[in-house]
Motif scaffolding. Sequence first.
Motif, PDB file in Angstrom:
ATOM      1  N   PHE A 186       0.672  -0.845  -0.312  1.00  0.00           N
ATOM      2  CA  PHE A 186       0.553   0.060   0.365  1.00  0.00           C
ATOM      3  C   PHE A 186       0.840   0.919   0.231  1.00  0.00           C
ATOM      4  O   PHE A 186       0.626   1.805  -0.069  1.00  0.00           O
ATOM      5  N   GLY A 187       1.749   1.551  -0.481  1.00  0.00           N
ATOM      6  CA  GLY A 187       2.823   1.978   0.161  1.00  0.00           C
ATOM      7  C   GLY A 187       3.351   2.941   1.235  1.00  0.00           C
ATOM      8  O   GLY A 187       3.854   4.252   1.235  1.00  0.00           O
ATOM      9  N   ILE A 188       2.940   2.204   2.604  1.00  0.00           N
ATOM     10  CA  ILE A 188       3.171   2.450   3.703  1.00  0.00           C
ATOM     11  C   ILE A 188       4.344   2.269   4.338  1.00  0.00           C
ATOM     12  O   ILE A 188       5.229   1.060   4.449  1.00  0.00           O
ATOM     13  N   ARG A 189       5.460   3.055   4.472  1.00  0.00           N
ATOM     14  CA  ARG A 189       6.525   2.402   5.474  1.00  0.00           C
ATOM     15  C   ARG A 189       6.362   2.438   7.253  1.00  0.00           C
ATOM     16  O   ARG A 189       5.816   3.211   7.063  1.00  0.00           O
ATOM     17  N   ALA A 190       6.984   1.744   7.796  1.00  0.00           N
ATOM     18  CA  ALA A 190       7.572   1.793   8.836  1.00  0.00           C
ATOM     19  C   ALA A 190       8.568   1.093   9.418  1.00  0.00           C
ATOM     20  O   ALA A 190       8.829  -0.099   8.975  1.00  0.00           O
ATOM     21  N   ASN A 191       9.269   1.921  10.327  1.00  0.00           N
ATOM     22  CA  ASN A 191      10.483   1.852  11.201  1.00  0.00           C
ATOM     23  C   ASN A 191      10.813   2.161  12.466  1.00  0.00           C
ATOM     24  O   ASN A 191       9.429   3.199  12.825  1.00  0.00           O
ATOM     25  N   ALA A 192      11.487   1.969  12.993  1.00  0.00           N
ATOM     26  CA  ALA A 192      11.366   2.366  14.926  1.00  0.00           C
ATOM     27  C   ALA A 192      12.943   2.783  15.195  1.00  0.00           C
ATOM     28  O   ALA A 192      13.881   2.259  13.628  1.00  0.00           O
ATOM     29  N   ALA A 202      13.989   8.703   2.922  1.00  0.00           N
ATOM     30  CA  ALA A 202      14.091   7.184   3.327  1.00  0.00           C
ATOM     31  C   ALA A 202      12.153   6.266   2.951  1.00  0.00           C
ATOM     32  O   ALA A 202      12.828   5.679   3.544  1.00  0.00           O
ATOM     33  N   SER A 203      12.848   7.081   1.512  1.00  0.00           N
ATOM     34  CA  SER A 203      11.199   6.299   0.963  1.00  0.00           C
ATOM     35  C   SER A 203      11.376   5.170   0.170  1.00  0.00           C
ATOM     36  O   SER A 203      10.487   3.693   0.348  1.00  0.00           O
ATOM     37  N   PHE A 204      12.814   4.807   0.653  1.00  0.00           N
ATOM     38  CA  PHE A 204      13.065   3.064  -0.130  1.00  0.00           C
ATOM     39  C   PHE A 204      13.311   2.156   1.262  1.00  0.00           C
ATOM     40  O   PHE A 204      13.733   1.296   1.215  1.00  0.00           O
TER      41      PHE A 204
END
Length: 269
Positions: free
Chosen positions: A185-191, A249-251
Amino acid sequence: MTQRLKDKVAIVVGGGQTPGQTIGNGRATAMLFAREGAKVMVADRDLAAAEDTVRAITEEGGEATAVRVEVTAESDIEAMIAACTDRWGRLDILHNNVGISITGGDAPVIDIDAEAFAHITAVNLTGMVLTCKHALRVMRPQGGGAIINIASLAAVMHHPGIAYSTSKAGVLRMTEHVAITNAEFGIRANAIIPGIMDTPMAVENRIGLGGATREDVVRSRAARVPLRHTMGTAWDVARAAVFLASDDASFITGAALPVDGGSSITVNA
């Protein structure tokens, strides 16, 4: 500022802070998001603290609003997301900054109280799961978004409290789950994994333990940091959050970024 978040809409959960001589991670992140062009909803269980953050933003010319939210109440979270979309029509960035430890009654496993363990887990982990759940219901139809979850060095290194370390380790795994199940869905998740930081939550709550003064606490914590033997600040975490929220940070998704002055690599040093 480079306006890396221009026209983005962000929610910073835990955007107030406990009283102290320094700035907290949530407040610094909310302020830096606004400086980079985002419209910011500052959410906190302490509405007055959230409003203080909003004042700091608006005094600099940014756009922000405050909302009270208790992350252990799903109805509060739903209302927070609805208030954001009602005001700005979308949600591009969710930043989860909530966490408790000592104040929640954390202790070694042999001493932990069941209610304290359940409460800390509900705040630190379940709350993030629920904010992600409801944010994703907005981000998926939009076709994109960025989620940033604040974990802790306690998730990967020894920490005396079983509830804090376990819940923060759960944040890392939860972030990976959110990343892989929403990538299409084009959603990024990072910690982000903050290390030994000079923030009110980390320092003020330790003053007086065993008779320690503030100077004792600061000195002992700084001595444990490999990089210049100096604690990090909330601005270090905020700058990492801006990067992960931005197109720079798109990738990048499913990552856990240490902001710890090298503390985590001492495990194998």
